[in-house]
Scaffold this active site. Structure first.
Site, PDB file in Angstrom:
ATOM      1  N   TYR A 169      -0.049 -20.880 -22.841  1.00 20.45           N
ATOM      2  CA  TYR A 169       0.390 -20.869 -24.243  1.00 20.45           C
ATOM      3  C   TYR A 169       0.177 -22.243 -24.876  1.00 20.45           C
ATOM      4  CZ  TYR A 169       3.791 -21.036 -28.095  1.00 20.45           C
ATOM      5  OH  TYR A 169       4.406 -21.226 -29.318  1.00 20.45           O
TER       6      TYR A 169
HETATM    7  N1  LIG Z   1       9.603 -18.755 -29.504  1.00 18.83           N
HETATM    8  C1  LIG Z   1       9.736 -20.065 -29.553  1.00 18.83           C
HETATM    9  O1  LIG Z   1      10.726 -20.642 -29.072  1.00 18.83           O
HETATM   10  C2  LIG Z   1       8.651 -20.895 -30.229  1.00 18.83           C
HETATM   11  C3  LIG Z   1       8.747 -22.277 -30.174  1.00 18.83           C
HETATM   12  C4  LIG Z   1       7.805 -23.037 -30.874  1.00 18.83           C
HETATM   13  C5  LIG Z   1       6.804 -22.411 -31.603  1.00 18.83           C
HETATM   14  N2  LIG Z   1       6.703 -21.050 -31.621  1.00 18.83           N
HETATM   15  C6  LIG Z   1       5.637 -20.439 -32.446  1.00 18.83           C
HETATM   16  O2  LIG Z   1       6.218 -20.140 -33.702  1.00 18.83           O
HETATM   17  C7  LIG Z   1       5.441 -19.126 -34.339  1.00 18.83           C
HETATM   18  C8  LIG Z   1       6.362 -18.087 -34.931  1.00 18.83           C
HETATM   19  O3  LIG Z   1       7.204 -17.556 -33.924  1.00 18.83           O
HETATM   20  P1  LIG Z   1       8.027 -16.193 -34.167  1.00 18.83           P
HETATM   21  O4  LIG Z   1       9.170 -16.200 -33.232  1.00 18.83           O
HETATM   22  O5  LIG Z   1       8.221 -15.982 -35.621  1.00 18.83           O
HETATM   23  O6  LIG Z   1       6.936 -15.131 -33.644  1.00 18.83           O
HETATM   24  P2  LIG Z   1       7.023 -13.549 -33.602  1.00 18.83           P
HETATM   25  O7  LIG Z   1       8.294 -13.054 -34.216  1.00 18.83           O
HETATM   26  O8  LIG Z   1       6.693 -13.141 -32.197  1.00 18.83           O
HETATM   27  O9  LIG Z   1       5.837 -13.115 -34.581  1.00 18.83           O
HETATM   28  C9  LIG Z   1       4.506 -13.231 -34.233  1.00 18.83           C
HETATM   29  C10 LIG Z   1       3.727 -12.273 -35.121  1.00 18.83           C
HETATM   30  O10 LIG Z   1       2.323 -12.383 -34.802  1.00 18.83           O
HETATM   31  C11 LIG Z   1       1.784 -11.108 -34.976  1.00 18.83           C
HETATM   32  N3  LIG Z   1       0.517 -10.837 -34.290  1.00 18.83           N
HETATM   33  C12 LIG Z   1       0.274 -10.845 -32.950  1.00 18.83           C
HETATM   34  N4  LIG Z   1      -0.981 -10.428 -32.706  1.00 18.83           N
HETATM   35  C13 LIG Z   1      -1.533 -10.119 -33.917  1.00 18.83           C
HETATM   36  C14 LIG Z   1      -2.794  -9.634 -34.321  1.00 18.83           C
HETATM   37  N5  LIG Z   1      -3.751  -9.369 -33.435  1.00 18.83           N
HETATM   38  N6  LIG Z   1      -3.025  -9.456 -35.640  1.00 18.83           N
HETATM   39  C15 LIG Z   1      -2.066  -9.711 -36.564  1.00 18.83           C
HETATM   40  N7  LIG Z   1      -0.835 -10.183 -36.252  1.00 18.83           N
HETATM   41  C16 LIG Z   1      -0.567 -10.387 -34.932  1.00 18.83           C
HETATM   42  C17 LIG Z   1       2.846 -10.177 -34.403  1.00 18.83           C
HETATM   43  O11 LIG Z   1       2.626  -8.881 -34.877  1.00 18.83           O
HETATM   44  P3  LIG Z   1       2.676  -7.607 -33.884  1.00 18.83           P
HETATM   45  O12 LIG Z   1       4.109  -7.183 -33.861  1.00 18.83           O
HETATM   46  O13 LIG Z   1       1.773  -6.626 -34.589  1.00 18.83           O
HETATM   47  O14 LIG Z   1       2.164  -8.039 -32.536  1.00 18.83           O
HETATM   48  C18 LIG Z   1       4.136 -10.814 -34.928  1.00 18.83           C
HETATM   49  O15 LIG Z   1       4.555 -10.249 -36.143  1.00 18.83           O
HETATM   50  C19 LIG Z   1       4.462 -18.613 -33.293  1.00 18.83           C
HETATM   51  O16 LIG Z   1       3.202 -19.211 -33.520  1.00 18.83           O
HETATM   52  C20 LIG Z   1       5.072 -19.128 -31.994  1.00 18.83           C
HETATM   53  O17 LIG Z   1       4.064 -19.315 -31.008  1.00 18.83           O
HETATM   54  C21 LIG Z   1       7.617 -20.285 -30.948  1.00 18.83           C
END
Ligand SMILES: NC(=O)c1ccc[n+]([C@@H]2O[C@H](COP(=O)([O-])OP(=O)(O)OC[C@H]3O[C@@H](n4cnc5c(N)ncnc54)[C@H](OP(=O)(O)O)[C@@H]3O)[C@@H](O)[C@H]2O)c1
Length: 218
Positions: free
Chosen positions: A127
């Site tokens: 990741y």
């Molecule tokens: N979790 C953590 O603690 C953390 C920490 C630091 C940074 N981040 C980053 O912060 C960002 C936002 O996080 P979040 O928690 O809001 O993420 P999230 O709720 O998992 O949302 C990610 C979105 O990306 C979409 N996606 C995935 N594959 C796709 C595709 N092929 N085409 C179009 N859309 C697609 C998903 O849609 P589907 O439902 O259709 O798959 C989902 O709506 C991400 O970049 C994550 O890596 C996360």
């Protein structure tokens, strides 16, 4: 402003769309599941249906935007292959489309640890390698980027107060509400172009933290 948020139904993405729509912007969210469109409309946003991985180019979606935000992610349950196709490949496609169309402003939701992926193990490593490579690609693009690297995301209510710093290597948590608030503020802060910053919960109001970003600290 017309803003395309990629990952529009993600937990950060939809919060950001809601804030942007409330501020009078044309807030468009890219989603791949048509059944999620109603949630975006309820947030005041415009749903745009498209799949980051399947589409060869994101230009048709980026066209007409004044700024783009990458807030998509393959998620913790995904294997290394989807880290390459979503977290890296999707961000690269968005960079290419923005560059081709002259859409200069690009906000990247990256992650803490992307400055040192080699120190991670297991799925976190793939990741963070994908995040690091996507960040490098964007930084080399010549676009007016800001790379935001939040700590561990929570669904706790936002406090409106953060720690936003260009000193990398921190650890901590931050509510998704506050990440969205910082992104909305960054869109109105051209002086943050070229800046990479980490974000945690803190005690500085969001607008003040963004105003100070990129300026020399005594
Ligand atoms: N979790 C953590 O603690 C953390 C920490 C630091 C940074 N981040 C980053 O912060 C960002 C936002 O996080 P979040 O928690 O809001 O993420 P999230 O709720 O998992 O949302 C990610 C979105 O990306 C979409 N996606 C995935 N594959 C796709 C595709 N092929 N085409 C179009 N859309 C697609 C998903 O849609 P589907 O439902 O259709 O798959 C989902 O709506 C991400 O970049 C994550 O890596 C996360």
């Amino acid at each position: 402003m017309d803003v395309l948020v990629v990952g529009g139904h993600g937990r950060v993405g939809i919060r950001l769309l809601r804030l942007l729509a409330a501020r009078g912007h044309r807030a468009r969210g890219l989603i791949r599941k048509p059944e999620e469109a109603a949630d975006l409309e309820a947030a005041g946003a415009v749903p745009v249906i498209g799949d980051l991985e399947a589409e060869p180019s994101l230009e048709p979606y980026v066209k007409g935007a004044d700024a783009v935000v990458f807030a998509a992610g393959a998620g913790p349950g995904s294997g290394p292959e989807r880290k390459r196709t979503v977290d890296l490949g999707g961000a690269v496609k968005l960079t290419d489309a923005a560059a081709a169309l002259g859409v200069r402003r690009y906000l990247m939701v990256s992650s803490i640890g992307a400055d040192r992926p080699e120190s991670a193990t297991g799925p976190m490593r793939a990741y963070l390698e994908a995040k690091a490579e996507a960040d490098r690609y964007l930084a080399a693009s010549g676009l007016d980027y800001t790379i935001l690297r939040p700590g561990s995301l929570t669904d706790d209510p936002g406090t409106g107060r953060v720690r936003l710093t260009t000193e990398l290597g921190g650890t901590g948590r931050v509510p998704r509400d506050d990440v969205a608030a910082v992104l909305a503020e960054l869109l109105a802060a051209p002086h943050t172009a070229g800046v990479t910053a980490e974000l945690f919960s803190g005690d500085v109001p969001v607008a003040e933290a963004v105003r100070a970003l990129g300026r020399a600290t005594p």
